[in-house]
Design a protein around this motif. Sequence first.
Motif, PDB file in Angstrom:
ATOM      1  N   LEU A 299      29.014   6.837-103.875  1.00 62.37           N
ATOM      2  CA  LEU A 299      28.710   5.863-102.725  1.00 62.37           C
ATOM      3  C   LEU A 299      28.036   4.871-103.433  1.00 62.37           C
ATOM      4  CD1 LEU A 299      28.272   5.376 -99.898  1.00 62.37           C
ATOM      5  CD2 LEU A 299      26.337   6.763-100.086  1.00 62.37           C
ATOM      6  N   LEU A 300      27.108   5.053-104.514  1.00 59.11           N
ATOM      7  CA  LEU A 300      26.364   3.793-104.880  1.00 59.11           C
ATOM      8  C   LEU A 300      27.342   2.957-106.018  1.00 59.11           C
ATOM      9  CD1 LEU A 300      22.803   5.457-105.709  1.00 59.11           C
ATOM     10  CD2 LEU A 300      23.737   4.257-103.571  1.00 59.11           C
ATOM     11  N   GLN A 301      28.385   3.540-106.377  1.00 59.91           N
ATOM     12  CA  GLN A 301      29.287   3.022-107.219  1.00 59.91           C
ATOM     13  C   GLN A 301      30.557   2.322-106.299  1.00 59.91           C
ATOM     14  OE1 GLN A 301      28.929   2.400-110.701  1.00 59.91           O
ATOM     15  NE2 GLN A 301      26.962   3.420-110.462  1.00 59.91           N
ATOM     16  N   GLU A 302      30.232   2.430-105.061  1.00 58.05           N
ATOM     17  CA  GLU A 302      31.260   2.137-104.235  1.00 58.05           C
ATOM     18  C   GLU A 302      32.929   2.677-104.504  1.00 58.05           C
ATOM     19  OE1 GLU A 302      31.275  -1.844-102.312  1.00 58.05           O
ATOM     20  OE2 GLU A 302      29.884  -2.212-103.299  1.00 58.05           O
ATOM     21  N   GLU A 303      32.716   3.879-104.893  1.00 59.48           N
ATOM     22  CA  GLU A 303      34.047   4.648-105.273  1.00 59.48           C
ATOM     23  C   GLU A 303      34.630   5.232-103.862  1.00 59.48           C
ATOM     24  OE1 GLU A 303      34.600   6.996-108.826  1.00 59.48           O
ATOM     25  OE2 GLU A 303      32.376   6.515-109.053  1.00 59.48           O
ATOM     26  N   ILE A 304      35.124   4.352-103.162  1.00 55.36           N
ATOM     27  CA  ILE A 304      35.505   4.615-101.494  1.00 55.36           C
ATOM     28  C   ILE A 304      36.964   4.216-101.252  1.00 55.36           C
ATOM     29  CG2 ILE A 304      34.920   4.167 -99.169  1.00 55.36           C
ATOM     30  CD1 ILE A 304      31.981   3.411 -99.971  1.00 55.36           C
ATOM     31  N   VAL A 305      37.502   5.484-100.893  1.00 53.79           N
ATOM     32  CA  VAL A 305      39.150   5.339-100.711  1.00 53.79           C
ATOM     33  C   VAL A 305      39.567   5.652 -99.277  1.00 53.79           C
ATOM     34  CG1 VAL A 305      39.676   5.943-103.203  1.00 53.79           C
ATOM     35  CG2 VAL A 305      39.555   7.704-101.427  1.00 53.79           C
ATOM     36  N   ASP A 306      40.508   4.922 -98.762  1.00 51.10           N
ATOM     37  CA  ASP A 306      40.915   5.370 -97.410  1.00 51.10           C
ATOM     38  C   ASP A 306      41.570   6.721 -97.464  1.00 51.10           C
ATOM     39  OD1 ASP A 306      39.865   3.104 -96.393  1.00 51.10           O
ATOM     40  OD2 ASP A 306      41.937   1.777 -97.060  1.00 51.10           O
ATOM     41  N   MET A 307      41.577   7.464 -96.313  1.00 46.42           N
ATOM     42  CA  MET A 307      42.262   8.666 -96.417  1.00 46.42           C
ATOM     43  C   MET A 307      42.845   8.824 -95.106  1.00 46.42           C
ATOM     44  SD  MET A 307      39.470  11.449 -97.896  1.00 46.42           S
ATOM     45  CE  MET A 307      40.433  12.513 -98.610  1.00 46.42           C
ATOM     46  N   ASP A 308      44.329   9.331 -95.346  1.00 49.38           N
ATOM     47  CA  ASP A 308      45.258   9.598 -94.118  1.00 49.38           C
ATOM     48  C   ASP A 308      45.464  11.370 -94.113  1.00 49.38           C
ATOM     49  OD1 ASP A 308      47.182   9.818 -95.805  1.00 49.38           O
ATOM     50  OD2 ASP A 308      47.763   7.964 -95.460  1.00 49.38           O
ATOM     51  N   SER A 309      46.285  11.400 -93.256  1.00 48.59           N
ATOM     52  CA  SER A 309      46.483  12.836 -92.990  1.00 48.59           C
ATOM     53  C   SER A 309      47.203  13.410 -94.316  1.00 48.59           C
ATOM     54  CB  SER A 309      47.604  13.020 -91.978  1.00 48.59           C
ATOM     55  OG  SER A 309      47.461  14.300 -91.334  1.00 48.59           O
ATOM     56  N   THR A 310      47.940  12.523 -95.180  1.00 53.38           N
ATOM     57  CA  THR A 310      48.697  13.058 -96.125  1.00 53.38           C
ATOM     58  C   THR A 310      47.983  13.286 -97.228  1.00 53.38           C
ATOM     59  OG1 THR A 310      49.492  10.988 -96.793  1.00 53.38           O
ATOM     60  CG2 THR A 310      51.106  12.400 -95.537  1.00 53.38           C
ATOM     61  N   SER A 311      46.613  12.473 -97.409  1.00 52.88           N
ATOM     62  CA  SER A 311      45.622  12.696 -98.546  1.00 52.88           C
ATOM     63  C   SER A 311      45.169  13.886 -98.667  1.00 52.88           C
ATOM     64  CB  SER A 311      44.426  11.656 -98.156  1.00 52.88           C
ATOM     65  OG  SER A 311      44.688  10.499 -97.765  1.00 52.88           O
ATOM     66  N   VAL A 312      45.012  14.779 -97.665  1.00 53.61           N
ATOM     67  CA  VAL A 312      44.526  16.036 -97.748  1.00 53.61           C
ATOM     68  C   VAL A 312      45.684  17.146 -97.655  1.00 53.61           C
ATOM     69  CG1 VAL A 312      42.358  15.519 -96.964  1.00 53.61           C
ATOM     70  CG2 VAL A 312      44.141  16.104 -95.191  1.00 53.61           C
ATOM     71  N   SER A 313      47.144  16.955 -97.881  1.00 53.19           N
ATOM     72  CA  SER A 313      48.234  17.603 -97.890  1.00 53.19           C
ATOM     73  C   SER A 313      47.888  18.490 -99.138  1.00 53.19           C
ATOM     74  CB  SER A 313      49.437  16.905 -97.934  1.00 53.19           C
ATOM     75  OG  SER A 313      49.732  15.944 -96.887  1.00 53.19           O
ATOM     76  N   ASP A 314      48.445  19.851 -98.865  1.00 50.72           N
ATOM     77  CA  ASP A 314      48.597  20.774-100.243  1.00 50.72           C
ATOM     78  C   ASP A 314      47.199  21.101-100.801  1.00 50.72           C
ATOM     79  OD1 ASP A 314      50.566  22.343-101.438  1.00 50.72           O
ATOM     80  OD2 ASP A 314      50.650  20.713-103.144  1.00 50.72           O
ATOM     81  N   ILE A 315      46.088  20.996 -99.978  1.00 54.84           N
ATOM     82  CA  ILE A 315      44.787  21.233-100.764  1.00 54.84           C
ATOM     83  C   ILE A 315      44.098  22.414-100.209  1.00 54.84           C
ATOM     84  CG2 ILE A 315      44.492  18.789-101.422  1.00 54.84           C
ATOM     85  CD1 ILE A 315      42.250  18.808 -99.397  1.00 54.84           C
ATOM     86  N   ILE A 316      44.760  23.190 -99.063  1.00 54.57           N
ATOM     87  CA  ILE A 316      43.768  23.909 -98.482  1.00 54.57           C
ATOM     88  C   ILE A 316      43.603  25.424 -99.306  1.00 54.57           C
ATOM     89  CG2 ILE A 316      45.669  25.341 -97.295  1.00 54.57           C
ATOM     90  CD1 ILE A 316      43.688  25.349 -94.841  1.00 54.57           C
ATOM     91  N   HIS A 317      44.380  25.450-100.231  1.00 53.03           N
ATOM     92  CA  HIS A 317      44.454  26.716-101.006  1.00 53.03           C
ATOM     93  C   HIS A 317      43.915  26.536-102.288  1.00 53.03           C
ATOM     94  CE1 HIS A 317      48.028  24.305-101.897  1.00 53.03           C
ATOM     95  NE2 HIS A 317      48.186  25.072-102.770  1.00 53.03           N
ATOM     96  N   ARG A 318      43.424  25.224-102.514  1.00 49.06           N
ATOM     97  CA  ARG A 318      42.869  25.087-104.001  1.00 49.06           C
ATOM     98  C   ARG A 318      41.395  24.868-104.088  1.00 49.06           C
ATOM     99  NH1 ARG A 318      46.106  19.826-105.481  1.00 49.06           N
ATOM    100  NH2 ARG A 318      48.161  20.522-104.921  1.00 49.06           N
ATOM    101  N   GLY A 319      40.986  25.578-105.175  1.00 48.63           N
ATOM    102  CA  GLY A 319      39.511  25.424-105.578  1.00 48.63           C
ATOM    103  C   GLY A 319      39.112  24.140-105.899  1.00 48.63           C
ATOM    104  N   GLY A 320      37.706  24.153-106.057  1.00 44.90           N
ATOM    105  CA  GLY A 320      37.353  22.752-106.503  1.00 44.90           C
ATOM    106  C   GLY A 320      37.166  21.812-105.256  1.00 44.90           C
ATOM    107  N   THR A 321      37.024  20.534-105.577  1.00 48.17           N
ATOM    108  CA  THR A 321      37.021  19.219-104.633  1.00 48.17           C
ATOM    109  C   THR A 321      37.794  18.206-104.705  1.00 48.17           C
ATOM    110  OG1 THR A 321      35.525  17.841-103.582  1.00 48.17           O
ATOM    111  CG2 THR A 321      34.627  19.039-105.244  1.00 48.17           C
ATOM    112  N   ILE A 322      38.910  17.797-104.288  1.00 49.54           N
ATOM    113  CA  ILE A 322      39.700  16.764-104.569  1.00 49.54           C
ATOM    114  C   ILE A 322      38.639  15.280-104.772  1.00 49.54           C
ATOM    115  CG2 ILE A 322      42.020  17.424-103.749  1.00 49.54           C
ATOM    116  CD1 ILE A 322      41.535  15.397-101.221  1.00 49.54           C
TER     117      ILE A 322
END
Length: 320
Positions: free
Chosen positions: A44-67
């Motif tokens: 947040l402080l480094q302004e590492e901010i990205v736009d997200m849409d529905s496909t940004s979170v595709s194929d991650i429900i089964h994955r450990g960690g955090t994208i």
Amino acid sequence: VKTIGVLTSGGDAPGMNAAIRAVVRTAIHKGLKVKGIMRGYAGLLQEEIVDMDSTSVSDIIHRGGTILYTARCQEFITAEGQKKGAEICRKHNIDGIVVIGGDGSFRGAGKLSALGINTIGLPGTIDLDIACTDYTIGFDTAVNTAMEAIDKVRDTSTSHERCSIIEVMGRNAGYIALWCGFANGAEDILLPERYDGDEQSLINRIIDNRKRGKKHHIIINAEGIGHSASMARRIEAATGIETRATILGHMQRGGAPTCKDRVYASIMGARAVELLCEGKSNRVVGYKHGEYVDIDIQEALAMTKDIPEDQYQISKMLVR
Ligand code: ATP
């Protein structure tokens, strides 16, 4: 709210991705914009901010960690850091944030709320050590991972008629140790909340059990007590029974989340966005007595919880 941000902070936990996915898709469903904030408050402080849409979170429900990656950030503990964070949110038109993390992350979330950025916390930690909730995202996966690993150690420990000390995660909280103690039928469970350092009693029980014909002696030791390797050497010297230490370590943080973690994280993620849409702020989503609830962040942080004594006693009774 028009635009919400989502970040993960503190230690990672399996199921965080399911929560991120739920936040993003619920927000889009409600017509909001979503921005992913990378690496917790540091990003947040480094302004590492990205736009997200529905496909940004595709194929991650089964994955450990955090994208979104996660981090700890000293600067955000300072008033200047928090002010800068709130300003960056305003600059990016972020008027609501979902923070997925532990108590430390909620403290930061409370500060953002006070600075006018509506903030909702989701409990994400494998340790189950958040007092306001009976469930935290990642605990179920972590205990299942540890349980399966301990079963494997137990097989070889029995074959060689050894004593095994298996160290599980939990610096201040013994929930993983207690649950594995139950699930793996461990002869001894050493919890940070309870262990008095009486190694002689432990040694006596090992000797007694061997006399009673037990082929192995499994000791689950919590990270917060630690020193498993030196404990093993002392036990071997005192009992004459070959004793090995296994430290499970970070494997417990990873892996595909269990069904429970995926489902609960998804519901909590959706709930967080609903709360923001209702104009709520400064709240943590929890699960208490079979229901999803939300609690004021300061109230949540003031709560304490301890290992249930009755459960601890049952775990000990079942191996005697
Ligand atoms: P875990 O239990 O998995 O370690 P956590 O969220 O408790 O998770 P912390 O390292 O305590 O992990 O906190 C994460 C981050 O939250 C910190 O690095 C810091 O940026 C922020 N934070 C912690 N305490 C505060 C505070 N008092 N005020 C503002 N921000 C804070």
